[in-house]
Design an enzyme around this catalytic site. Sequence first.
Site, PDB file in Angstrom:
ATOM      1  N   ASP A 121       0.835  -1.190   0.000  1.00  0.00           N
ATOM      2  CA  ASP A 121       0.000   0.000   0.000  1.00  0.00           C
ATOM      3  C   ASP A 121       0.880   1.253   0.000  1.00  0.00           C
ATOM      4  O   ASP A 121       1.760   1.398   0.844  1.00  0.00           O
ATOM      5  CB  ASP A 121      -0.859  -0.009   1.284  1.00  0.00           C
ATOM      6  CG  ASP A 121      -2.315   0.258   1.000  1.00  0.00           C
ATOM      7  OD1 ASP A 121      -2.609   1.295   0.383  1.00  0.00           O
ATOM      8  OD2 ASP A 121      -3.159  -0.568   1.403  1.00  0.00           O
ATOM      9  N   ASP A 175      -3.335   4.336  -2.475  1.00  0.00           N
ATOM     10  CA  ASP A 175      -4.444   4.735  -1.609  1.00  0.00           C
ATOM     11  C   ASP A 175      -5.052   6.075  -2.060  1.00  0.00           C
ATOM     12  O   ASP A 175      -4.311   7.006  -2.401  1.00  0.00           O
ATOM     13  CB  ASP A 175      -3.893   4.876  -0.178  1.00  0.00           C
ATOM     14  CG  ASP A 175      -4.967   5.080   0.855  1.00  0.00           C
ATOM     15  OD1 ASP A 175      -5.838   4.211   0.987  1.00  0.00           O
ATOM     16  OD2 ASP A 175      -4.924   6.122   1.545  1.00  0.00           O
ATOM     17  N   GLU A 194      -6.784   3.241  -5.948  1.00  0.00           N
ATOM     18  CA  GLU A 194      -8.094   3.396  -5.324  1.00  0.00           C
ATOM     19  C   GLU A 194      -8.653   4.749  -5.739  1.00  0.00           C
ATOM     20  O   GLU A 194      -8.103   5.786  -5.370  1.00  0.00           O
ATOM     21  CB  GLU A 194      -7.995   3.319  -3.796  1.00  0.00           C
ATOM     22  CG  GLU A 194      -9.369   3.357  -3.150  1.00  0.00           C
ATOM     23  CD  GLU A 194      -9.335   3.715  -1.664  1.00  0.00           C
ATOM     24  OE1 GLU A 194     -10.301   3.403  -0.966  1.00  0.00           O
ATOM     25  OE2 GLU A 194      -8.355   4.325  -1.209  1.00  0.00           O
ATOM     26  N   HIS A 253     -11.167  -3.966   3.392  1.00  0.00           N
ATOM     27  CA  HIS A 253     -11.154  -3.509   4.784  1.00  0.00           C
ATOM     28  C   HIS A 253     -12.029  -2.272   4.989  1.00  0.00           C
ATOM     29  O   HIS A 253     -12.108  -1.764   6.092  1.00  0.00           O
ATOM     30  CB  HIS A 253      -9.714  -3.228   5.212  1.00  0.00           C
ATOM     31  CG  HIS A 253      -9.113  -2.093   4.440  1.00  0.00           C
ATOM     32  ND1 HIS A 253      -8.734  -2.200   3.116  1.00  0.00           N
ATOM     33  CD2 HIS A 253      -8.841  -0.821   4.801  1.00  0.00           C
ATOM     34  CE1 HIS A 253      -8.259  -1.047   2.711  1.00  0.00           C
ATOM     35  NE2 HIS A 253      -8.315  -0.188   3.707  1.00  0.00           N
ATOM     36  N   ASP A 254     -12.634  -1.769   3.915  1.00  0.00           N
ATOM     37  CA  ASP A 254     -13.479  -0.580   4.039  1.00  0.00           C
ATOM     38  C   ASP A 254     -14.964  -0.878   3.893  1.00  0.00           C
ATOM     39  O   ASP A 254     -15.776   0.028   3.978  1.00  0.00           O
ATOM     40  CB  ASP A 254     -13.084   0.465   2.980  1.00  0.00           C
ATOM     41  CG  ASP A 254     -11.715   1.061   3.254  1.00  0.00           C
ATOM     42  OD1 ASP A 254     -11.339   1.184   4.439  1.00  0.00           O
ATOM     43  OD2 ASP A 254     -11.009   1.394   2.283  1.00  0.00           O
TER      44      ASP A 254
HETATM   45  C1  GLC Z   1      -8.407   4.417   1.867  1.00  0.00           C
HETATM   46  C2  GLC Z   1      -8.229   3.230   2.755  1.00  0.00           C
HETATM   47  C3  GLC Z   1      -8.964   3.491   4.029  1.00  0.00           C
HETATM   48  C4  GLC Z   1      -8.377   4.724   4.672  1.00  0.00           C
HETATM   49  C5  GLC Z   1      -8.369   5.920   3.716  1.00  0.00           C
HETATM   50  C6  GLC Z   1      -7.502   7.034   4.207  1.00  0.00           C
HETATM   51  O1  GLC Z   1      -9.726   4.613   1.526  1.00  0.00           O
HETATM   52  O2  GLC Z   1      -8.654   2.078   2.099  1.00  0.00           O
HETATM   53  O3  GLC Z   1      -8.911   2.405   4.898  1.00  0.00           O
HETATM   54  O4  GLC Z   1      -9.109   5.061   5.806  1.00  0.00           O
HETATM   55  O5  GLC Z   1      -7.863   5.540   2.466  1.00  0.00           O
HETATM   56  O6  GLC Z   1      -6.158   6.693   4.101  1.00  0.00           O
END
Ligand code: GLC
Length: 510
Positions: free
Chosen positions: A96, A192, A248, A309-310
């Site tokens: 990540d 991310d 993402e 995980h979200d």
């Molecule tokens: C992404 C991650 C999430 C995190 C956010 C801020 O969305 O997947 O878990 O809280 O970024 O870094």
Amino acid sequence: MNWWEETVFYEIYMPSFNDSNQDGIGDFRGITGKIDYLKELGIGGIWLTPYYPSPKVDNGYDISDYFSIDPIYGNWEDFNLFIKKAHDANIRVIVDLVVNHTSDEHTWFIESRSSHNNPKRDWYIWRKQPNNWESFFGGSAWTLDENTKAYYYHSFSEKQVDLNWTHSEVKQAIFEVIDFWIDKGIDGFRLDVINNLSTSCSFKDNPYDEEGKQIHLNDVNQPGILEAIKSIEEHVKKRNSSLFTVGEISSDRLDLIEQYAGPDLLDVTFNFNFGSLEKLDIDEMFLQLKQMKETYQENRYPTLFFGSHDMPRFWNRLASKDLRVYQLLAALLLTSRGVPFIYYGDELGTGDFVPHSLEEIKDIQAINRYHDEKNKNKTDQAALLEANKVNRDRSRASIQWWDKKQDHSWIGFAKKNPDEKQIFQWFKQLLALRKKYYRAIYDYQILNKENDLIYYQLGKVVVLLNFGKKTKLDNKWGNLDMLLSNGKVQVSNEQIIITDKTTWIGKVRV
Ligand code: GLC
Ligand code: CA
């Protein structure tokens, strides 16, 4: 062909996957101990969530040092051993890359906030007055720093401070981070919230929708964002063109998501149009599949995932704890066109974990929501209910790998599925089938839906996913050999009769 076009990835949520020393926190030795298991399952890549030193306000997505490993996860020897064992098993590892923001405890920010004329002052975003931008975790995205009487920008928590991507030194510093991890032998990056990067110096207020909810118009997808991503991509690929990048993109709009992938841009992006539906909706799913078919052609691919995980576990969210629906979804995940990502525990049918009090909640988003609700004079119980609706802890619990009672987990243990063995076998069979019959280059020859039966053909493989009642379908294929099924299906030359909630995968006989 690129290796990742044929790879099924497996997301490991670092603190929760496997704990080797029983301190309640997953670690590198724990993951290494599970390489044989992952090999047996049949995955080809691991995505590791952040393992860097961090105050853990957002569980590692608040990095305070990009060049180390948090000692709770192990040391360099453990990390190197993990990479080696993974590679020996033909499993690649992507990590990540969280470069939208750093922790407020990162030395860069400590320097930046120390005075107006510190050389790192402009590595972050400072303003005398805030605008109306809201944080994705609730509240204003600006926090006043008493020391220099200025506001700094944070699109997430106030302890996750956004970097200023218009500053060339920031870019250079991040390139060093990228180089460092490439030198450690990793195979790619998951970027991310990459469309959140602050790449413009314009701070126009965001508009609101009819319900008064802020529309994130000017704080994300800013002018300059594609150039910034291109430069990251160029830097990565110059080092080694086989390194993989998945971004993402915080949007459920396919047209927008797709802008970020392509030649010179990211290899693939996460498709929040498909896998993150809040409940099972066959029509919508099919519509999105169709759109993905249109949008991604030749060597462009969507990603496929029903968990992360979200988001809540898809055992609860989409399958409503129905084994057969879960099997259908797993088949869809692992036989359609794209790059699949399994979230740890999906292969065991892991269910949601639900905290019963504020003290038990770990997720900052849920904690913030709880306090918001309390401020609206809600009871503890009502606040808890609202907080759990957005609580990402639901999918982050530890897996209880062995029968002996483990009494310790930083968060709690995930709900075991009574059918976990059967579900594991199902995933394993699907993965083996994908490996044997699919080449990612195959396009859909057919992608169709009749009532609640979604069916498609990729190459010679025909997939029938009947989410509804027993139904009939004209046989468009002639002779078919069954590859995998979990129910009664009668195939004649004229028609196929398929029982309710049944998966059937076959192959056209030539
Ligand atoms: C992404 C991650 C999430 C995190 C956010 C801020 O969305 O997947 O878990 O809280 O970024 O870094
Ligand atoms: Ca541990």
